[in-house]
Design an enzyme around this catalytic site. Structure first.
Site, PDB file in Angstrom:
ATOM      1  N   HIS A 234      -1.623 -17.978  31.512  1.00 44.47           N
ATOM      2  CA  HIS A 234      -1.802 -17.385  32.846  1.00 44.47           C
ATOM      3  C   HIS A 234      -2.647 -16.116  32.815  1.00 44.47           C
ATOM      4  O   HIS A 234      -2.653 -15.347  33.774  1.00 44.47           O
ATOM      5  CB  HIS A 234      -0.454 -17.082  33.521  1.00 44.47           C
ATOM      6  N   ARG A 291      -6.671  -1.995  41.933  1.00 39.09           N
ATOM      7  CA  ARG A 291      -7.402  -1.259  40.899  1.00 39.09           C
ATOM      8  C   ARG A 291      -8.744  -1.934  40.650  1.00 39.09           C
ATOM      9  O   ARG A 291      -9.034  -2.969  41.240  1.00 39.09           O
ATOM     10  CB  ARG A 291      -6.597  -1.261  39.593  1.00 39.09           C
TER      11      ARG A 291
END
Length: 479
Positions: A234, A291
């Protein structure tokens, strides 16, 4: 803004410092005892040791970073990615000490940091979401009932999670209890929070993310998409921009949806809205990363923008210098995350001494690098060495240049993801654009790849021997 503390290490710290220097802003590196001789320490104008090797005693110590800011009269902190970049308490600490946090406000980080809270925040904007639970669950029996109603396969995800931790795919009901136990346990260990939620598992999905940028004057733009479907555990390894599957119409719809997500949390600065795309090209909101992303260079390559410069400009109150209609996609970019991982052995970290480290060079090749020959790859941090980026007028050109760049990237002392990157670039499924997040599971065979590498090494040795004998023969010829 005259001085920035870069609260990170490695390639991203250097990346931020390069733009700051270009803008005439002084930089301060913070480092742990393990990073005393690191490149980012040498590159900065000033450097301060803030603790021992473990990140919990150094790079995660927000209080020490604030102390450095005050002591050296720094105006701002750039957190990079990882470490404190999505820590709302650190952002609030900066705000309370009149230090500019180069990122969103603490409230936006907190809202988007919890996947359930994020979904709740964007609900009123009519953004499509994967069917699933709206609240966190810790009761396994209750969760099993909900999972049965949704229908298997389902995905269990940590509410406070990220990076693939606390995530489990459950194919059938009989596996549910054991997988739920594992997901809760992993979520507690990783995030200190065992809350999980359940979603319908989208089969053969593609992972598409949209880059957004917002200023404090109400302007929000999206800087197109990145395809991030080549993953192991993942976590992304290969990314590209733009995606080979998006039409201009779908790109606009997803971009508009991403802008709505940013507006829902009163966003400021650079952020990424992540979506799943199914086989019918339906997209579903996943989460927002508050971010700068690891893979931001490929967006910069196709847009011509410096995202770090824009982060700094909006953080100091400036208006975005462009509108949505000013942005155009030019060419195609690929990125390979070069990790010190053994791609022949389940991508396990493979740290050690870099006896050889030579970067590829040439037009269309960019390496965001954080290490050099003769250094040790420390065991304490993420094992990323660099990001290898290639740019071409077309996707095919970017792929071919990536293969060439991988061949000219010479590393000895640690195993890396370079051979895996070459495997991806040469694979027909990737080259055709017909792939999804199951690429590694479906196609990657380390044994077969090792055999191929052995054959290539044998051929290279035979060519070298033939050349050696030919050269020897020439030297023996009489004058």
């Amino acid at each position: 803004m005259t001085k920035i503390v870069v609260a990170n290490r490695g390639e991203i710290a250097i990346r931020v410092m390069k733009t700051a220097k270009k803008m005439g802003i002084k930089t301060v590196a913070v480092y742990s005892t393990a990073d005393r001789n690191a490149l980012h320490v040498k590159y900065a104008d000033e450097a301060v040791c803030i603790g021992e090797a473990a990140s919990s005693q150094s790079y995660l110590r927000g209080d020490k970073i604030i102390e450095v800011c005050k002591k050296l009269n720094a105006d701002a902190v750039h957190p990079g990615y990882g470490f404190l970049s999505e820590n709302s308490q650190f952002a609030e600490l900066c705000e309370n000490n009149n230090i500019i946090f180069i990122g969103p406000k603490s409230k936006a980080i907190e809202m988007m940091g919890n996947k359930l809270a994020a979904k709740d925040a964007v609900k009123e904007y009519d953004i499509p979401m994967v069917p699933g639970t709206e609240n966190a669950i810790t009761d396994i029996e209750e969760a099993k009932k909900i999972a049965t109603q949704i229908g298997f396969p389902i995905l269990i995800k940590a509410a406070a999670g990220g990076g693939g931790k606390g995530m489990r795919v459950v194919e059938k009901e009989s596996d549910f209890t054991s997988q739920m136990d594992r997901a809760i346990s992993e979520a507690i260990n990783a995030f200190g929070d065992g809350s999980v939620f359940i979603e319908k598992y989208v089969t053969k999905p593609r992972h598409i993310e949209i880059q957004v940028m917002a200023d404090s004057h109400g302007n929000i733009i999206y800087v197109f998409e990145r395809e991030c479907s080549i993953q192991r555990r993942h976590q992304k390894v290969v990314e590209e921009a733009p995606s080979s599957i998006l039409t201009p119409e779908l790109r606009k719809r997803m971009g508009d949806a991403a802008v709505k997500v940013a507006r829902a949390c009163d966003y400021l600065g650079a952020g990424t809205v992540e979506f799943l795309l199914d086989e019918q090209l339906n997209f579903y909101f996943l989460e927002m990363n508050t971010r700068l992303q690891v893979e931001h260079p490929i967006t910069e390559m196709i847009s011509g923008l410096d995202l770090v410069e824009l982060q700094i400009r909006v953080a100091r109150g400036e208006e975005l210098p462009m509108k949505q209609e000013d942005l155009k996609i030019n060419g195609h970019a690929m990125e390979l995350r070069v990790y010190a991982e053994d791609s022949m052995n389940d991508f396990l970290p493979n740290v050690g001494f870099l006896s050889k480290y030579q970067l590829p060079e040439g037009e269309g090749i960019r390496v965001d690098n954080g290490i050099e020959e003769g250094m040790d790859v420390p065991i304490y941090y993420d094992p990323m060495l660099s990001k290898l980026v290639t740019y071409g007028k077309t996707r095919e050109e970017a792929i071919e240049l990536m293969i060439k760049a991988i061949d000219n990237y010479h590393i000895e002392g640690v195993a890396t993801t370079l051979p895996f990157g070459k495997f991806v670039m040469e694979h027909e499924a990737f080259r055709s654009g017909d792939f999804d997040t199951g690429f590694v599971k479906s196609y990657y065979n380390p044994e077969k790849m090792k055999a191929q590498l052995d054959i290539e090494a044998e051929i290279a040795a035979m060519i070298a021997l033939k050349q050696y004998l030919a050269d020897k023969k020439i030297l023996r010829l009489p004058n």
